[in-house]
Scaffold this motif. Structure first.
Motif, mmCIF file in Angstrom:
data_model
loop_
_atom_site.group_PDB
_atom_site.id
_atom_site.type_symbol
_atom_site.label_atom_id
_atom_site.label_comp_id
_atom_site.label_asym_id
_atom_site.label_seq_id
_atom_site.Cartn_x
_atom_site.Cartn_y
_atom_site.Cartn_z
ATOM 1 N N ASP A 55 1.038 -1.282 -0.175
ATOM 2 C CA ASP A 55 -0.110 0.113 0.037
ATOM 3 C C ASP A 55 0.840 1.306 -0.007
ATOM 4 N N HIS A 56 0.976 1.850 -0.894
ATOM 5 C CA HIS A 56 1.909 3.247 -1.269
ATOM 6 C C HIS A 56 1.070 4.162 -0.694
ATOM 7 N N VAL A 57 -0.116 4.273 -0.085
ATOM 8 C CA VAL A 57 -0.754 5.202 0.650
ATOM 9 C C VAL A 57 -0.840 6.757 -0.059
ATOM 10 N N LEU A 58 -1.043 6.432 -1.380
ATOM 11 C CA LEU A 58 -0.936 7.871 -1.969
ATOM 12 C C LEU A 58 -2.309 8.540 -2.337
ATOM 13 N N ARG A 59 -3.199 7.814 -1.838
ATOM 14 C CA ARG A 59 -4.542 8.384 -1.638
ATOM 15 C C ARG A 59 -5.404 8.177 -0.310
ATOM 16 N N GLN A 75 -8.062 -16.192 0.886
ATOM 17 C CA GLN A 75 -9.249 -16.786 0.379
ATOM 18 C C GLN A 75 -8.693 -17.919 -0.605
ATOM 19 N N MET A 76 -7.636 -17.719 -1.281
ATOM 20 C CA MET A 76 -6.742 -18.757 -2.250
ATOM 21 C C MET A 76 -6.049 -19.647 -1.465
ATOM 22 N N GLY A 77 -5.903 -19.521 -0.142
ATOM 23 C CA GLY A 77 -5.217 -20.240 0.739
ATOM 24 C C GLY A 77 -3.975 -19.724 0.800
ATOM 25 N N LEU A 78 -3.578 -18.609 0.520
ATOM 26 C CA LEU A 78 -2.224 -18.043 0.494
ATOM 27 C C LEU A 78 -1.778 -17.319 1.848
ATOM 28 N N THR A 79 -0.533 -17.390 2.285
ATOM 29 C CA THR A 79 -0.176 -16.562 3.266
ATOM 30 C C THR A 79 0.272 -15.111 2.577
ATOM 31 N N ALA A 80 -0.453 -14.222 3.134
ATOM 32 C CA ALA A 80 -0.347 -12.827 2.428
ATOM 33 C C ALA A 80 -0.097 -11.629 3.592
ATOM 34 N N ARG A 81 0.774 -10.848 3.097
ATOM 35 C CA ARG A 81 1.297 -9.641 4.098
ATOM 36 C C ARG A 81 1.097 -8.416 3.297
ATOM 37 N N LEU A 82 0.636 -7.448 4.053
ATOM 38 C CA LEU A 82 0.565 -6.114 3.639
ATOM 39 C C LEU A 82 1.508 -5.251 4.096
ATOM 40 N N ILE A 83 2.208 -4.396 3.135
ATOM 41 C CA ILE A 83 3.512 -3.717 3.498
ATOM 42 C C ILE A 83 2.903 -2.256 3.236
ATOM 43 N N THR A 84 2.848 -1.442 4.179
ATOM 44 C CA THR A 84 2.451 0.068 4.064
ATOM 45 C C THR A 84 3.620 1.083 3.895
ATOM 46 N N LEU A 85 3.703 1.593 2.950
ATOM 47 C CA LEU A 85 4.810 2.619 2.823
ATOM 48 C C LEU A 85 4.186 3.835 3.733
ATOM 49 N N THR A 86 5.069 4.568 4.118
ATOM 50 C CA THR A 86 4.481 5.814 5.218
ATOM 51 C C THR A 86 5.147 7.017 4.634
ATOM 52 N N ASP A 87 6.239 6.970 3.890
ATOM 53 C CA ASP A 87 7.045 8.305 3.508
ATOM 54 C C ASP A 87 7.005 8.630 2.162
ATOM 55 N N LEU A 88 6.129 8.563 1.177
ATOM 56 C CA LEU A 88 6.345 8.436 -0.192
ATOM 57 C C LEU A 88 5.506 9.715 -0.434
ATOM 58 N N PRO A 89 5.910 11.004 -0.452
ATOM 59 C CA PRO A 89 5.387 12.045 -1.052
ATOM 60 C C PRO A 89 4.645 12.223 -2.520
ATOM 61 N N TYR A 90 3.541 12.598 -2.652
ATOM 62 C CA TYR A 90 2.790 12.632 -3.955
ATOM 63 C C TYR A 90 3.822 13.704 -4.639
ATOM 64 N N GLY A 91 3.716 13.636 -5.930
ATOM 65 C CA GLY A 91 4.317 14.635 -6.859
ATOM 66 C C GLY A 91 4.802 14.092 -8.178
ATOM 67 N N PRO A 92 5.817 14.711 -8.783
ATOM 68 C CA PRO A 92 5.923 14.517 -10.307
ATOM 69 C C PRO A 92 6.972 13.122 -10.102
ATOM 70 N N GLY A 93 6.662 12.457 -11.324
ATOM 71 C CA GLY A 93 7.501 11.004 -11.117
ATOM 72 C C GLY A 93 7.010 9.845 -10.200
#
Length: 124
Positions: A55-59, A75-93
């Motif tokens: 989760d890039h937390v851009l919105r 639900q597919m039976g997979l182990t899943a992990r969420l990685i949340t980025l906290t310091d990515l500022p919005y802007g060009p590029g």
């Protein structure tokens, strides 16, 4: 594309450790249709997978999307992990910066799960 065809292509890219008590293979999953299809095929090739969602937390309202993806993966039976980025500022590029920003946390998640040494960002 069938699971058997996918498995044969993956075998050609190996060698991989045998599935089982060995460390899982990590797969980054965006939540788009192509990414979910790819992880579905990978699930048939390799039952021991670790799915990583960023989760890039851009919105402000983006949080439900990666959580939904994690739920689908579970639900597919997979182990899943969420990685949340906290310091990515919005802007060009932003797309290129978001891509660069996720490499280190993905590599760290792989190392934390014992998926092997991180090789850094993939070559393109």
């Amino acid at each position: 594309v069938t699971p058997a065809w996918f498995a044969s292509r993956m075998h050609a890219l190996g060698p991989f450790l045998a599935d089982g008590p060995s460390p899982p293979v990590a797969v980054a999953v965006s939540g788009g249709g192509d990414s979910l299809c790819l992880v579905w095929l990978a699930r048939h090739w390799r039952p021991t997978l670790l799915a990583l969602v960023v989760d890039h937390v851009l919105r402000a309202d983006s949080a439900p999307e990666p959580r939904w993806t994690v739920e689908c993966l579970c639900q597919m039976g997979l182990t899943a992990r969420l990685i949340t980025l906290t310091d990515l500022p919005y802007g060009p590029g932003i797309s290129a910066r978001a891509r660069q920003a996720r490499y280190a946390p993905l590599a760290q998640a792989c190392q934390d799960a014992g998926c092997g040494p991180a090789a850094g960002p993939p070559g393109r």
